[in-house]
Design a protein around this motif. Structure first.
Motif, PDB file in Angstrom:
ATOM      1  N   GLY A  85      12.408  -1.638  -3.700  1.00 50.33           N
ATOM      2  CA  GLY A  85      12.604  -0.224  -3.434  1.00 50.33           C
ATOM      3  C   GLY A  85      11.446   0.615  -3.940  1.00 50.33           C
ATOM      4  O   GLY A  85      10.275   0.289  -3.720  1.00 50.33           O
ATOM      5  N   ALA A  86      11.744   1.690  -4.639  1.00 51.62           N
ATOM      6  CA  ALA A  86      10.707   2.613  -5.117  1.00 51.62           C
ATOM      7  C   ALA A  86       9.694   1.922  -6.018  1.00 51.62           C
ATOM      8  O   ALA A  86       8.532   2.344  -6.093  1.00 51.62           O
ATOM      9  CB  ALA A  86      11.359   3.787  -5.851  1.00 51.62           C
ATOM     10  N   LYS A  87      10.097   0.863  -6.670  1.00 54.69           N
ATOM     11  CA  LYS A  87       9.191   0.170  -7.598  1.00 54.69           C
ATOM     12  C   LYS A  87       8.059  -0.570  -6.881  1.00 54.69           C
ATOM     13  O   LYS A  87       7.095  -0.994  -7.526  1.00 54.69           O
ATOM     14  CB  LYS A  87       9.985  -0.812  -8.463  1.00 54.69           C
ATOM     15  N   VAL A  88       8.163  -0.725  -5.555  1.00 55.84           N
ATOM     16  CA  VAL A  88       7.117  -1.424  -4.817  1.00 55.84           C
ATOM     17  C   VAL A  88       5.923  -0.522  -4.541  1.00 55.84           C
ATOM     18  O   VAL A  88       4.873  -0.990  -4.086  1.00 55.84           O
ATOM     19  CB  VAL A  88       7.677  -2.009  -3.494  1.00 55.84           C
ATOM     20  N   ALA A  89       6.046   0.764  -4.802  1.00 56.22           N
ATOM     21  CA  ALA A  89       4.993   1.719  -4.441  1.00 56.22           C
ATOM     22  C   ALA A  89       3.612   1.336  -4.978  1.00 56.22           C
ATOM     23  O   ALA A  89       2.625   1.377  -4.223  1.00 56.22           O
ATOM     24  CB  ALA A  89       5.377   3.127  -4.893  1.00 56.22           C
ATOM     25  N   PRO A  90       3.463   0.955  -6.260  1.00 55.27           N
ATOM     26  CA  PRO A  90       2.124   0.580  -6.740  1.00 55.27           C
ATOM     27  C   PRO A  90       1.526  -0.612  -5.984  1.00 55.27           C
ATOM     28  O   PRO A  90       0.316  -0.662  -5.744  1.00 55.27           O
ATOM     29  CB  PRO A  90       2.347   0.263  -8.214  1.00 55.27           C
ATOM     30  N   HIS A  91       2.370  -1.575  -5.629  1.00 57.87           N
ATOM     31  CA  HIS A  91       1.895  -2.734  -4.876  1.00 57.87           C
ATOM     32  C   HIS A  91       1.410  -2.292  -3.498  1.00 57.87           C
ATOM     33  O   HIS A  91       0.337  -2.713  -3.038  1.00 57.87           O
ATOM     34  CB  HIS A  91       3.024  -3.763  -4.738  1.00 57.87           C
ATOM     35  N   LEU A  92       2.163  -1.439  -2.838  1.00 54.30           N
ATOM     36  CA  LEU A  92       1.746  -0.933  -1.528  1.00 54.30           C
ATOM     37  C   LEU A  92       0.447  -0.140  -1.638  1.00 54.30           C
ATOM     38  O   LEU A  92      -0.438  -0.250  -0.777  1.00 54.30           O
ATOM     39  CB  LEU A  92       2.847  -0.064  -0.927  1.00 54.30           C
ATOM     40  N   ASP A  93       0.315   0.633  -2.692  1.00 53.23           N
ATOM     41  CA  ASP A  93      -0.924   1.398  -2.880  1.00 53.23           C
ATOM     42  C   ASP A  93      -2.112   0.470  -3.074  1.00 53.23           C
ATOM     43  O   ASP A  93      -3.224   0.758  -2.589  1.00 53.23           O
ATOM     44  CB  ASP A  93      -0.780   2.344  -4.068  1.00 53.23           C
ATOM     45  N   ALA A  94      -1.886  -0.650  -3.772  1.00 50.09           N
ATOM     46  CA  ALA A  94      -2.964  -1.628  -3.955  1.00 50.09           C
ATOM     47  C   ALA A  94      -3.356  -2.252  -2.615  1.00 50.09           C
ATOM     48  O   ALA A  94      -4.538  -2.545  -2.376  1.00 50.09           O
ATOM     49  CB  ALA A  94      -2.529  -2.712  -4.942  1.00 50.09           C
ATOM     50  N   LEU A  95      -2.390  -2.440  -1.731  1.00 47.33           N
ATOM     51  CA  LEU A  95      -2.698  -2.978  -0.409  1.00 47.33           C
ATOM     52  C   LEU A  95      -3.462  -1.968   0.441  1.00 47.33           C
ATOM     53  O   LEU A  95      -4.422  -2.325   1.126  1.00 47.33           O
ATOM     54  CB  LEU A  95      -1.413  -3.389   0.309  1.00 47.33           C
ATOM     55  N   VAL A  96      -3.037  -0.716   0.397  1.00 45.00           N
ATOM     56  CA  VAL A  96      -3.712   0.325   1.175  1.00 45.00           C
ATOM     57  C   VAL A  96      -5.177   0.437   0.761  1.00 45.00           C
ATOM     58  O   VAL A  96      -6.044   0.744   1.592  1.00 45.00           O
ATOM     59  CB  VAL A  96      -2.982   1.668   1.005  1.00 45.00           C
ATOM     60  N   ALA A  97      -5.470   0.166  -0.500  1.00 54.79           N
ATOM     61  CA  ALA A  97      -6.852   0.255  -0.987  1.00 54.79           C
ATOM     62  C   ALA A  97      -7.736  -0.860  -0.459  1.00 54.79           C
ATOM     63  O   ALA A  97      -8.959  -0.811  -0.619  1.00 54.79           O
ATOM     64  CB  ALA A  97      -6.857   0.237  -2.517  1.00 54.79           C
ATOM     65  N   ARG A  98      -7.138  -1.862   0.178  1.00 55.34           N
ATOM     66  CA  ARG A  98      -7.890  -2.975   0.758  1.00 55.34           C
ATOM     67  C   ARG A  98      -8.046  -2.721   2.258  1.00 55.34           C
ATOM     68  O   ARG A  98      -7.069  -2.805   3.006  1.00 55.34           O
ATOM     69  CB  ARG A  98      -7.159  -4.290   0.495  1.00 55.34           C
ATOM     70  N   PRO A  99      -9.251  -2.418   2.733  1.00 48.40           N
ATOM     71  CA  PRO A  99      -9.441  -1.951   4.115  1.00 48.40           C
ATOM     72  C   PRO A  99      -8.936  -2.898   5.189  1.00 48.40           C
ATOM     73  O   PRO A  99      -8.486  -2.452   6.251  1.00 48.40           O
ATOM     74  CB  PRO A  99     -10.966  -1.770   4.222  1.00 48.40           C
ATOM     75  N   LEU A 100      -8.992  -4.206   4.942  1.00 43.29           N
ATOM     76  CA  LEU A 100      -8.580  -5.147   5.981  1.00 43.29           C
ATOM     77  C   LEU A 100      -7.058  -5.259   6.091  1.00 43.29           C
ATOM     78  O   LEU A 100      -6.543  -5.727   7.106  1.00 43.29           O
ATOM     79  CB  LEU A 100      -9.192  -6.525   5.712  1.00 43.29           C
ATOM     80  N   VAL A 101      -6.344  -4.846   5.053  1.00 42.06           N
ATOM     81  CA  VAL A 101      -4.880  -4.911   5.093  1.00 42.06           C
ATOM     82  C   VAL A 101      -4.349  -3.794   5.968  1.00 42.06           C
ATOM     83  O   VAL A 101      -4.551  -2.616   5.692  1.00 42.06           O
ATOM     84  CB  VAL A 101      -4.279  -4.820   3.679  1.00 42.06           C
ATOM     85  N   ARG A 102      -3.676  -4.176   7.039  1.00 46.93           N
ATOM     86  CA  ARG A 102      -3.135  -3.205   7.990  1.00 46.93           C
ATOM     87  C   ARG A 102      -1.614  -3.233   8.047  1.00 46.93           C
ATOM     88  O   ARG A 102      -1.005  -2.354   8.655  1.00 46.93           O
ATOM     89  CB  ARG A 102      -3.685  -3.496   9.389  1.00 46.93           C
ATOM     90  N   GLY A 103      -1.010  -4.260   7.436  1.00 49.43           N
ATOM     91  CA  GLY A 103       0.440  -4.360   7.523  1.00 49.43           C
ATOM     92  C   GLY A 103       1.020  -5.161   6.377  1.00 49.43           C
ATOM     93  O   GLY A 103       0.311  -5.699   5.523  1.00 49.43           O
TER      94      GLY A 103
END
Length: 291
Positions: A85-103
Motif C-alpha cells: 500500500g502506501a509504504k510502497v511509495a519510496p520503492h516506486l519513486d526509486a523505480l521512476v528515477a531509473r529512466p529505462l523503467v516504464r512499468g
C-alpha cells in the motif's frame, strides 16, 4: 517488431527460487542466448523475473546495463511490492528515477483469494498509476473475476492507469482440453476487455498446455478469442522467452502467432507486432525500431 515480454536472468548474480522447479531453463539466460533463438527480433520489453524481492532494484539495474548488438531493451517492467500500500511509495519513486523503467509487475498468480482485491494492494496500484508507470498483471484464469473487480476500482480512482494482462490471464489449456469456457475464461476475458485502458499480451499460451502436447490448433482458439475481445490497438506480441522453451520454443510460438494474425489488414498486424507495445510502454518517446 517488439517482443513485449522478455525475461533474462543470471542465477550467479541474483536469486530465483522458482527456477529449482524448472531445471531445463534454470541456467543463465542472457541477451546472447535470446539473440540466438529469436532471430530477427531485436527490440524487447524486459519483464521482471521474480528474483528475491529485496533484489528487485538490482535486477532492474542489471538489465539496464546489459549491452548486446542484437538486443535493444526498450523498457523495463520492474517488481514492486504493491501489497504494501502506501509504504510502497519510496520503492516506486526509486523505480521512476531509473529512466529505462516504464512499468511495474507484482505477479499475483500464486496468491490466495482476496489478495488482488485487498485495499493495500489496490492502493499500491493507484500509486503506480499516479507515477505514470504502466502495470503488468500476471494472474490465472480463476482469478479474473477478482481482477476485474480490482481494475474497475483502480480505474475509478486513477482513470489514467494503463494495465496489460500477461498471457491472456493464463487459461489452463491442459485442464480445459480446448474448452474456452473452462473456469469461465472466455467470458471473463471479454469483461476485462470492456474496461478502458486494459490491454493484453498474446503470450505464454503454449506453456499453459501440456508442455509436450504441441496442440497448435487448440492454442489457436485462445488467440482467436483474444483477437475478438481486444482490438489491435490493445494487443501486443510477447515471446515469454525463455519460459517458452519449456513448450516447443520461440520459433513455434512465433509461427503460431503469425498464423493467428495473418488474415488481418497489414496495419492491424503492425499494431500487434510493434505499435501497441510502443505506445503502451514508450508513449511519446522517439525510438528508432527500423533495424
Amino acid at each position: 517488431m517488439i517482443d513485449a515480454h522478455l525475461h533474462l536472468w543470471d542465477p550467479s548474480r541474483l536469486d530465483y527460487d522458482w527456477l529449482s522447479y524448472v531445471p531445463d531453463i534454470a541456467g543463465r539466460h542472457g541477451p546472447e542466448d535470446w539473440a540466438a533463438e529469436a532471430a530477427g527480433v531485436r527490440c524487447a520489453v524486459f519483464v521482471q523475473a521474480d528474483c528475491a524481492p529485496e533484489q528487485a532494484l538490482a535486477e532492474a539495474d542489471w538489465v539496464a546495463d546489459l549491452k548486446h548488438p542484437a538486443l535493444d531493451i526498450l523498457a523495463v517492467v520492474a517488481f514492486a511490492p504493491l501489497e504494501q500500500g502506501a509504504k510502497v511509495a519510496p520503492h516506486l519513486d526509486a523505480l521512476v528515477a531509473r529512466p529505462l523503467v516504464r512499468g511495474v509487475r507484482r505477479s499475483v498468480q500464486n496468491e490466495a483469494a482476496g489478495f488482488i482485491a485487498a485495499p493495500d494492494h489496490l492502493d499500491g496500484l493507484v500509486l503506480t498509476a499516479e507515477r505514470g508507470l504502466t502495470i503488468d498483471v500476471c494472474a490465472r484464469d480463476h482469478q479474473l473475476p477478482e481482477l476485474h473487480q480490482t481494475l474497475t476500482a483502480l480505474l475509478e480512482r486513477a482513470p489514467q492507469a494503463r494495465v496489460v494482462l500477461d498471457h491472456l490471464g493464463k487459461p489452463d489449456i491442459a485442464a480445459a482440453n480446448g474448452d474456452l469456457n473452462h473456469a469461465d475464461w472466455a467470458a471473463n476475458l471479454k469483461r476485462l476487455a470492456a474496461l478502458p485502458n486494459v490491454f493484453a499480451k498474446l503470450s505464454g499460451l503454449t506453456a499453459q498446455d501440456a508442455w509436450d502436447a504441441r496442440r497448435d490448433d487448440v492454442v489457436r482458439r485462445y488467440l482467436d478469442h483474444a483477437l475478438d475481445c481486444f482490438t489491435p490497438d490493445r494487443l501486443m506480441f510477447g515471446g515469454d522467452w525463455p519460459v517458452v522453451n519449456l513448450a516447443g520454443g520461440y520459433g513455434r510460438w512465433r509461427d503460431l502467432f503469425e498464423a493467428a494474425i495473418a488474415a488481418l489488414p497489414s496495419s492491424d498486424r503492425e499494431k500487434i507486432r510493434t505499435e501497441t507495445a510502443r505506445a503502451f510502454y514508450l508513449g511519446g518517446v522517439d525510438k528508432d525500431l527500423s533495424a
